[in-house]
Design an enzyme around this catalytic site. Structure first.
Site, short mmCIF file in Angstrom:
data_model
loop_
_atom_site.label_atom_id
_atom_site.label_comp_id
_atom_site.label_asym_id
_atom_site.label_seq_id
_atom_site.Cartn_x
_atom_site.Cartn_y
_atom_site.Cartn_z
N ASN A 1 -10.05 0.08 0.04
CA ASN A 1 -8.60 0.14 0.08
C ASN A 1 -8.05 -0.28 -1.29
OD1 ASN A 1 -5.87 -0.24 0.45
ND2 ASN A 1 -6.06 -1.38 2.37
N CYS B 1 0.81 -1.23 0.00
CA CYS B 1 0.00 0.00 0.00
C CYS B 1 0.84 1.27 0.00
CB CYS B 1 -0.94 0.01 1.19
SG CYS B 1 -2.12 -1.33 1.16
N HIS C 1 -3.40 7.30 3.28
CA HIS C 1 -3.77 6.02 2.67
C HIS C 1 -5.17 5.68 3.15
CE1 HIS C 1 -3.88 2.02 1.27
NE2 HIS C 1 -3.67 1.44 2.44
N1 ACO Z 1 -18.57 -8.93 8.56
C1 ACO Z 1 -19.06 -9.25 9.78
N2 ACO Z 1 -18.28 -9.63 10.80
C2 ACO Z 1 -16.96 -9.70 10.58
C3 ACO Z 1 -16.39 -9.37 9.33
C4 ACO Z 1 -17.26 -8.99 8.29
N3 ACO Z 1 -16.81 -8.64 7.07
N4 ACO Z 1 -15.05 -9.52 9.42
C5 ACO Z 1 -14.77 -9.91 10.67
N5 ACO Z 1 -15.93 -10.02 11.36
C6 ACO Z 1 -16.09 -10.40 12.76
C7 ACO Z 1 -14.92 -11.23 13.27
O1 ACO Z 1 -15.11 -12.59 12.94
C8 ACO Z 1 -14.99 -10.98 14.76
O2 ACO Z 1 -16.00 -11.78 15.31
P1 ACO Z 1 -15.82 -12.45 16.78
O3 ACO Z 1 -15.71 -11.28 17.72
O4 ACO Z 1 -17.07 -13.23 16.94
O5 ACO Z 1 -14.57 -13.25 16.69
C9 ACO Z 1 -15.44 -9.52 14.85
O6 ACO Z 1 -16.05 -9.22 13.57
C10 ACO Z 1 -14.32 -8.54 15.10
O7 ACO Z 1 -13.25 -8.80 14.23
P2 ACO Z 1 -11.91 -7.96 14.29
O8 ACO Z 1 -10.95 -8.46 13.24
O9 ACO Z 1 -11.41 -7.87 15.69
O10 ACO Z 1 -12.45 -6.51 13.84
P3 ACO Z 1 -11.71 -5.13 13.85
O11 ACO Z 1 -12.47 -4.16 14.62
O12 ACO Z 1 -10.23 -5.27 14.13
O13 ACO Z 1 -11.83 -4.68 12.32
C11 ACO Z 1 -10.49 -4.57 10.32
C12 ACO Z 1 -11.25 -5.46 11.29
C13 ACO Z 1 -11.47 -3.66 9.63
C14 ACO Z 1 -9.79 -5.45 9.29
C15 ACO Z 1 -9.45 -3.71 11.07
O14 ACO Z 1 -8.71 -4.50 11.96
C16 ACO Z 1 -8.48 -2.99 10.15
O15 ACO Z 1 -8.85 -2.09 9.43
N6 ACO Z 1 -7.19 -3.34 10.21
C17 ACO Z 1 -6.15 -2.63 9.46
C18 ACO Z 1 -6.24 -2.80 7.95
C19 ACO Z 1 -5.11 -2.06 7.30
O16 ACO Z 1 -4.80 -0.93 7.62
N7 ACO Z 1 -4.39 -2.68 6.39
C20 ACO Z 1 -3.19 -2.04 5.89
C21 ACO Z 1 -3.16 -1.88 4.50
S1 ACO Z 1 -3.64 -3.29 3.56
C22 ACO Z 1 -2.35 -3.72 2.51
O17 ACO Z 1 -1.23 -3.37 2.71
C23 ACO Z 1 -2.64 -4.65 1.34
#
Ligand code: ACO
Length: 328
Positions: A285, A118, A255
Site C-alpha cells: 500500500n 490514500c 487503490h
Molecule cells: N502476521 C501474523 N499475524 C497477524 C499479523 C501479521 N502481520 N497482523 C495481525 N495478525 C493477527 C492478529 O493479531 C489476529 O490474531 P488473533 O486472532 O489471535 O487476535 C489475526 O491475525 C487476525 O487479525 P485481523 O486484524 O482480524 O486480520 P484481518 O483479516 O482483518 O486482516 C488487515 C488485517 C490486512 C489489516 C485487513 O483488516 C485490512 O486490509 N484492512 C483494511 C486496510 C485498508 O484498506 N486501509 C486503507 C488504506 S490505508 C491508509 O489510508 C493509510
C-alpha cells in the site's frame, strides 16, 4: 474545445518511480512475528519498495514526474500548476509540490499539496480537472508520492507489513476530446480514530516514545468493512452520474491496499480480475501513490489503450474516498 465549446481534461502521459530497495515478506519475518503465508493470504502483498536513507517524497515524485512529462511530450516550463497528493510531505513547509517544482526547474507556476491520505491522488486529480475545465489552466502535473514506511511503527506487525514507498504521476492537458468524465469525492471525519497517524504539529509533538504510538494506527477489520461499503457506494454513484452500465467499463484501477478489498469491488462491478489492474503484490500500500503507480504500470505494459474507459477509485485515512471515471 469541443463544438459545444466545452474544454475537457485528458491524460497526456503517465510516469512512476519505485525506490530500488525491495523488502520481501521473508525479510519481514525477521523483523516481526509474521509469515509470508499470513501476509499473502490476508492482503495479497508479496513485497514492497523502501526509500533509501535521505530519499524523500519529493525525490520520488520528481522521478515519476519527469517520466510523465516525457511520455506527454510536455516541457516543465509549460506547466500551469503542480498538484501533489501526499500524506508524507518532506517538510511541514514548503510543500512537496514546491520542492518538486524546484527540481523540475518550473518556478513560477502554482504548486500545492493535497492531503487526503490514500485518496490524495484522486482528490488532486479532481482539483486539476476543475482548473482545466474552467479554462484557468491548460497543463497540470498531478503526482501521488509517499514515503509511508517513514511513519510505520516497525514493531507493530498489524500495520508494518502493509505499506511501501513510491510515486506516480500524470500530465493532464486541456483537450477537445473527452478525458475525465467525472470525479466523486467523499470524507467522513467521524471515523478519524479508525485509521490515523497521531503525530502532531499543531496538536504537539511527543518524542518521548521513539517507536510506540507514533506510527500508523489502524483498526484493520473496521477499516476493511467501511472501505468495501464506501467503494461500492462511490462506484455506483459514478456510473449513475454518467448514465453508464458497469459492463461499459474496460478497466478498474483501484487503490492497492488489500487484494480482498479490490476483489470485492470487482465483484460488485461484475468485472473479471483480468480487467482489474493489480500491483499490490509488488508495491504494497503506497497510499496516494498507489493509483497513479498502477495506472502507469497498466499503460506501459500495453494493457490500457487509448479510448478505453477506466474507473479509478481509492479509500484512505480520514476517512476519505473517491473515484475518477475517464476515457484514456
Ligand atoms: N502476521 C501474523 N499475524 C497477524 C499479523 C501479521 N502481520 N497482523 C495481525 N495478525 C493477527 C492478529 O493479531 C489476529 O490474531 P488473533 O486472532 O489471535 O487476535 C489475526 O491475525 C487476525 O487479525 P485481523 O486484524 O482480524 O486480520 P484481518 O483479516 O482483518 O486482516 C488487515 C488485517 C490486512 C489489516 C485487513 O483488516 C485490512 O486490509 N484492512 C483494511 C486496510 C485498508 O484498506 N486501509 C486503507 C488504506 S490505508 C491508509 O489510508 C493509510
Amino acid at each position: 474545445m469541443t463544438q459545444s465549446g466545452r474544454i475537457h481534461s485528458r491524460i497526456a502521459g503517465t510516469g512512476s518511480y519505485l525506490p530500488e530497495k525491495v523488502l520481501t515478506n521473508a525479510d519481514l519475518e525477521k523483523i516481526v512475528e509474521t509469515s509470508d503465508e499470513w501476509i499473502q493470504s490476508r492482503t495479497g502483498i508479496k513485497e514492497r519498495h523502501i526509500a533509501a536513507k535521505g530519499q524523500t517524497s519529493s525525490d520520488l515524485g520528481y522521478e515519476a514526474a519527469i517520466r510523465a512529462l516525457e511520455a506527454a511530450g510536455v516541457a516543465a516550463a509549460d506547466l500551469d500548476m503542480i498538484l501533489v497528493g501526499t500524506t508524507t510531505p518532506d517538510l511541514v513547509f514548503p510543500s512537496t509540490a514546491c520542492l518538486i517544482q524546484i527540481l523540475l526547474g518550473a518556478e513560477g507556476c502554482a504548486a500545492m499539496d493535497v492531503n487526503a491520505a490514500c485518496s490524495g491522488f484522486l482528490f488532486a486529480l479532481s482539483v486539476a480537472d476543475k482548473f482545466i475545465r474552467t479554462g484557468d489552466a491548460k497543463t497540470i502535473l498531478v503526482i501521488g508520492t509517499e514515503t509511508l514506511t517513514r511513519i510505520v511503527d516497525w514493531t507493530e506487525r498489524t500495520t508494518c507489513v502493509l505499506f511501501g514507498d513510491g510515486a506516480g504521476a500524470v500530465v493532464l492537458k486541456a483537450d477537445a476530446e473527452t478525458g475525465i468524465l467525472s470525479t466523486h469525492l467523499h470524507a467522513d471525519g467521524s471515523k478519524k480514530d479508525l485509521l490515523t497517524c497521531p503525530v502532531g504539529v499543531s496538536a504537539g509533538f511527543d518524542n518521548s516514545k521513539p517507536n510506540a504510538g507514533l506510527g500508523i494506527q489502524m483498526k484493520g477489520s473496521d477499516v476493511f468493512k467501511y472501505a468495501v461499503k464506501a467503494l461500492d457506494g462511490v462506484v455506483d454513484e459514478t456510473l449513475r452520474a454518467n448514465g453508464l452500465d458497469k459492463h461499459d467499463l474496460d478497466w478498474l484501477i483501484p487503490h492497492q491496499a488489500n487484494l480482498r478489498i479490490i476483489e470485492a469491488t470487482a465483484k460488485r462491478l461484475e468485472m473479471s480480475m483480468d480487467q482489474v489492474v493489480v500491483t499490490v503484490d509488488k508495491h504494497g500500500n503506497t497510499s496516494s501513490a498507489s493509483v497513479p503507480l498502477a495506472l502507469d504500470a497498466a499503460v506501459r505494459s500495453g494493457k490500457v489503450k487509448r479510448g478505453q474507459l477506466l474507473l479509478l477509485e481509492a479509500f484512505g485515512g480520514g476517512f476519505t474516498w473517491g473515484s475518477a471515471l475517464l476515457r484514456y
